[in-house]
Design an enzyme around this catalytic site. Structure first.
Site, PDB file in Angstrom:
ATOM      1  N   GLU A  37      83.144  18.160  45.316  1.00 10.08           N
ATOM      2  CA  GLU A  37      82.235  17.417  46.192  1.00 10.08           C
ATOM      3  C   GLU A  37      82.669  15.954  46.212  1.00 10.08           C
ATOM      4  O   GLU A  37      82.818  15.322  45.162  1.00 10.08           O
ATOM      5  CB  GLU A  37      80.779  17.504  45.737  1.00 10.08           C
ATOM      6  CG  GLU A  37      79.886  16.780  46.752  1.00 10.08           C
ATOM      7  CD  GLU A  37      78.407  16.713  46.438  1.00 10.08           C
ATOM      8  OE1 GLU A  37      77.632  16.451  47.361  1.00 10.08           O
ATOM      9  OE2 GLU A  37      78.036  16.896  45.263  1.00 10.08           O
ATOM     10  N   GLU A  62      82.467  10.469  42.630  1.00 12.86           N
ATOM     11  CA  GLU A  62      81.475   9.485  43.099  1.00 12.86           C
ATOM     12  C   GLU A  62      81.975   8.093  42.747  1.00 12.86           C
ATOM     13  O   GLU A  62      82.316   7.817  41.607  1.00 12.86           O
ATOM     14  CB  GLU A  62      80.109   9.764  42.451  1.00 12.86           C
ATOM     15  CG  GLU A  62      79.033   8.740  42.771  1.00 12.86           C
ATOM     16  CD  GLU A  62      78.863   8.427  44.272  1.00 12.86           C
ATOM     17  OE1 GLU A  62      78.528   9.345  45.025  1.00 12.86           O
ATOM     18  OE2 GLU A  62      79.096   7.266  44.664  1.00 12.86           O
ATOM     19  N   ASP A  89      87.521   6.366  43.491  1.00 10.78           N
ATOM     20  CA  ASP A  89      87.608   6.495  44.942  1.00 10.78           C
ATOM     21  C   ASP A  89      88.272   7.830  45.279  1.00 10.78           C
ATOM     22  O   ASP A  89      89.332   8.165  44.743  1.00 10.78           O
ATOM     23  CB  ASP A  89      88.433   5.329  45.496  1.00 10.78           C
ATOM     24  CG  ASP A  89      88.672   5.513  46.970  1.00 10.78           C
ATOM     25  OD1 ASP A  89      87.709   5.355  47.737  1.00 10.78           O
ATOM     26  OD2 ASP A  89      89.812   5.844  47.356  1.00 10.78           O
ATOM     27  N   ASP A 112      79.205   8.234  54.035  1.00  8.21           N
ATOM     28  CA  ASP A 112      78.740   6.953  54.601  1.00  8.21           C
ATOM     29  C   ASP A 112      79.221   6.836  56.043  1.00  8.21           C
ATOM     30  O   ASP A 112      80.431   6.900  56.302  1.00  8.21           O
ATOM     31  CB  ASP A 112      79.275   5.785  53.771  1.00  8.21           C
ATOM     32  CG  ASP A 112      78.681   5.777  52.366  1.00  8.21           C
ATOM     33  OD1 ASP A 112      77.529   6.223  52.209  1.00  8.21           O
ATOM     34  OD2 ASP A 112      79.379   5.334  51.427  1.00  8.21           O
ATOM     35  N   LYS A 116      78.740   0.263  62.151  1.00  6.07           N
ATOM     36  CA  LYS A 116      79.297  -0.829  62.971  1.00  6.07           C
ATOM     37  C   LYS A 116      80.747  -0.516  63.347  1.00  6.07           C
ATOM     38  O   LYS A 116      81.523  -0.088  62.490  1.00  6.07           O
ATOM     39  CB  LYS A 116      79.262  -2.144  62.179  1.00  6.07           C
ATOM     40  CG  LYS A 116      77.863  -2.663  61.985  1.00  6.07           C
ATOM     41  CD  LYS A 116      77.872  -4.026  61.328  1.00  6.07           C
ATOM     42  CE  LYS A 116      76.452  -4.476  61.095  1.00  6.07           C
ATOM     43  NZ  LYS A 116      76.259  -5.218  59.866  1.00  6.07           N
ATOM     44  N   ASP A 148      74.043  13.121  59.343  1.00  7.56           N
ATOM     45  CA  ASP A 148      72.915  12.887  60.259  1.00  7.56           C
ATOM     46  C   ASP A 148      73.342  11.967  61.394  1.00  7.56           C
ATOM     47  O   ASP A 148      72.523  11.605  62.226  1.00  7.56           O
ATOM     48  CB  ASP A 148      71.776  12.195  59.500  1.00  7.56           C
ATOM     49  CG  ASP A 148      72.191  10.800  59.104  1.00  7.56           C
ATOM     50  OD1 ASP A 148      73.231  10.666  58.438  1.00  7.56           O
ATOM     51  OD2 ASP A 148      71.507   9.831  59.484  1.00  7.56           O
TER      52      ASP A 148
END
Ligand SMILES: C[S@@+](CC[C@H](N)C(=O)[O-])C[C@H]1O[C@@H](n2cnc3c(N)ncnc32)[C@H](O)[C@@H]1O
Length: 207
Positions: A37, A62, A89, A112, A116, A148
């Site tokens: 994951e 993570e 990373d 994420d 922008k 989403d």
């Protein structure tokens, strides 16, 4: 009062202890399907899925210290032996440490979105990173994504479609921790469902 988060060295790998491509059999002390994951957050997916699939090995990446420490504490307290996590990373980790054809499934839930325009280049799912994911996947391995963010989802579909000679679309099956009406049951999915945001999912397999 905030609970003190404990470290669990058997669960949490340190990037500085790794030397070259990793051997998942050695890391988990056994063979078994390997799931990775990317961006675990608080590790809700990892915990539920690892409990539901005790024969499989789950590896979380993570970057954020706060989530990582929370996830390590939870994984340690649950006492599951088939989860490992690293704070680093994901691009660096995939590039330097994950061998070719070694992963059965990548899970990327609510990456994420960097909404922008000038930040779009920071999005994890992009052509260059997809090449890393494809290289690391076994033939028949899967890549599962949920977001989403409608615009990011359109971009993800285009990035994946550009590799459709290698990737085949498959049905996205809900994960073990998903309740009715959820796809993956992660903290971010629950937050977004509460806010009545639409959730988009996509799954492909490597031909
Ligand atoms: C929006 S959160 C989603 C967390 C979790 N998957 C969920 O659905 O609840 C995205 C997570 O990905 C992590 N992340 C973003 N880019 C990363 C990268 N390149 N490597 C590792 N983790 C990353 C962030 O720190 C954050 O915890």
């Amino acid at each position: 009062m905030a609970r003190t988060l404990k470290d669990y060295p058997l669960v949490a790998l340190k990037p500085e202890d790794l030397d070259g491509k990793i051997d998942f059999v050695r890391i988990f002390g056994r063979s078994g399907p390997v799931h990775i994951e990317i961006g675990t957050g608080k590790a809700t997916f990892l915990l539920n899925e690892a409990m539901a699939q005790p024969h499989a090995n789950f590896f979380g990446i993570e970057r954020a210290r706060r989530y990582y420490r929370y996830a390590v504490d939870r994984i340690g307290r649950w006492g599951l032996k088939n989860i490992r996590i690293i704070r680093t990373d994901a691009v660096f980790f995939l590039t330097d440490f994950v061998p070719d054809d070694s992963v059965d499934c990548f899970h990327i839930y609510f990456p994420d979105p960097w909404p922008k325009k000038r930040h779009h280049k920071r999005r994890f799912i992009c052509p260059a990173n997809l090449e890393h994911l494809i290289r690391c996947l076994k033939i028949g391995g899967q890549l599962k994504i949920a977001t989403d963010h409608a615009n990011y989802f359109e971009v993800i579909k285009m990035v994946l479609a550009a590799r459709n000679e290698t990737l085949q679309k498959i049905a996205f099956l809900p994960t073990a921790g998903a309740n009715a009406g959820e796809w993956v049951g992660t903290n971010f999915e629950r937050k977004y469902i509460k806010n009545q945001r639409q959730i988009y999912t996509l799954a492909v397999t490597k031909k």
